[in-house]
Design an enzyme around this catalytic site. Structure first.
Site, short mmCIF file in Angstrom:
data_model
loop_
_atom_site.label_atom_id
_atom_site.label_comp_id
_atom_site.label_asym_id
_atom_site.label_seq_id
_atom_site.Cartn_x
_atom_site.Cartn_y
_atom_site.Cartn_z
N HIS A 95 -25.78 -26.51 -26.40
CA HIS A 95 -26.65 -25.69 -24.71
C HIS A 95 -28.21 -25.54 -25.55
O HIS A 95 -27.95 -24.87 -26.80
CB HIS A 95 -26.38 -23.96 -25.24
CG HIS A 95 -26.70 -23.25 -24.91
ND1 HIS A 95 -26.60 -22.76 -23.54
CD2 HIS A 95 -27.98 -22.04 -24.96
CE1 HIS A 95 -26.29 -21.58 -22.95
NE2 HIS A 95 -28.29 -22.18 -23.34
N CYS A 96 -28.67 -25.86 -24.84
CA CYS A 96 -30.76 -25.88 -25.79
C CYS A 96 -31.34 -24.55 -25.16
O CYS A 96 -31.31 -24.06 -23.38
CB CYS A 96 -30.50 -27.02 -24.77
SG CYS A 96 -32.76 -27.50 -25.11
N PRO A 97 -31.69 -23.79 -26.57
CA PRO A 97 -31.90 -22.26 -26.11
C PRO A 97 -33.51 -23.03 -25.43
O PRO A 97 -34.41 -22.01 -24.71
CB PRO A 97 -32.24 -21.46 -27.31
CG PRO A 97 -32.23 -23.12 -27.37
CD PRO A 97 -31.37 -24.17 -27.46
#
Ligand SMILES: [Zn+2]
Ligand SMILES: [Zn+2]
Length: 293
Positions: free
Chosen positions: A150-152
């Protein structure tokens, strides 16, 4: 076990019924994760791109006397900025491969052709039948097929459906960072050679501050995205996602050849590989839900 993804959608029997509006916006057309930390990171990314736009255009290229040099660099810079921005939006607003919530119902399992001696995994958090290589993301609150991480910075998971756009985002940001560092260096050389008071429309201290900040930004973004790009490409070539590498999961799936693995993310080779506007044409789906015991 080749069941199409749509056959498992909540629109069919079982599941939450109707159109699932979870993580959706723009009249259900786009995917968007409502995570405040991710939204702040996305706005910061846009502001940093805008800052680079401002300094490169206003301070380096527009006042330049070398018209051919500045025109060519302006075209390169604007093209890279546009493609980076488009890849970013596409990564953020694409469904990364979310498994329908609550599809672990008796009818759905039967419909999928469950046979004696087979087992399947059910996600206790989103009550879905977990396909092979899917992982639950606590930010998206969904199981994501072939989830990498998951990439913010893109406020989304990187998974089976949007990995191409994410790789393009890292590629274009890495390229624009290298190009920006080159432009900053030429501007420094120009100012040192001539006069700090005439080489920029701003005062010498402001010019130095803006150029130094842009150098810092270019270096930070450049190093980070080059490492990310190399990690992504290695993972694609090895047909192993970031999570699988991290968990040191043994490959239960049939590992694809390097070419097939690249094609499953980008499609058949063409210029469309570099376009954030085209969806990969031939994609191998991972639809296996059952495991022999
Ligand atoms: Zn789940
Ligand atoms: Zn996620």
């Amino acid at each position: 076990m080749n069941y199409s993804y749509s056959a498992l959608s909540p629109g069919g029997s079982g599941g939450f019924g109707g159109v699932d509006q979870h993580n959706r916006c723009c009249g259900n057309k786009a995917w968007c994760v409502k995570d405040i930390c991710g939204i702040v990171c996305v706005i910061m990314t846009w502001l940093l791109i805008l800052f680079a736009e401002f300094v490169v255009m206003r301070l380096i290229l527009l006042p330049s006397n070398y018209t051919v040099f500045s025109t060519i660099n302006m075209i390169i810079f604007q093209a890279l900025a546009f493609l980076a921005f488009a890849s970013h939006i596409r990564t953020m607003l694409s469904d990364p491969g979310a498994v329908p919530r609550g599809n672990a119902t008796k009818e759905m399992i039967e419909q999928m052709g469950y046979r004696e001696g087979q087992m399947f995994y059910k996600c206790p958090k989103c009550c879905s039948i977990k396909p092979e290589r899917a992982h639950h993301c606590s930010v998206c609150q969904r199981c994501i097929r072939k989830m990498d991480h998951h990439c913010p910075w893109v406020n989304n998971c990187v998974g089976e459906n949007n990995q191409k756009y994410f790789v393009l985002f890292t590629f274009y940001i890495a390229s624009i960072s290298v190009h920006t560092l080159f432009l900053v260096l030429t501007q420094f050389a120009e100012c040192v050679k001539n006069d700090w008071r005439t080489c920029s429309p701003y005062s010498p201290p402001a010019t130095i501050f803006l150029l130094l900040f842009l150098t810092f930004e270019g270096l930070m973004f450049g190093i980070f995205t080059i490492i990310m790009l190399a990690t992504q490409l290695t993972a694609i070539l090895n047909d192993q996602t970031g999570i699988e590498q991290l968990k040191k999961e043994e490959a239960r799936w049939a590992k694809k050849s390097r070419l097939k693995s690249i094609q499953s993310v980008f499609g058949r080779f063409s210029l469309a590989w570099f376009s954030p506007f085209t969806e990969p044409s031939c994609r191998t789906r991972f639809n296996s839900h059952f495991y022999s015991v």
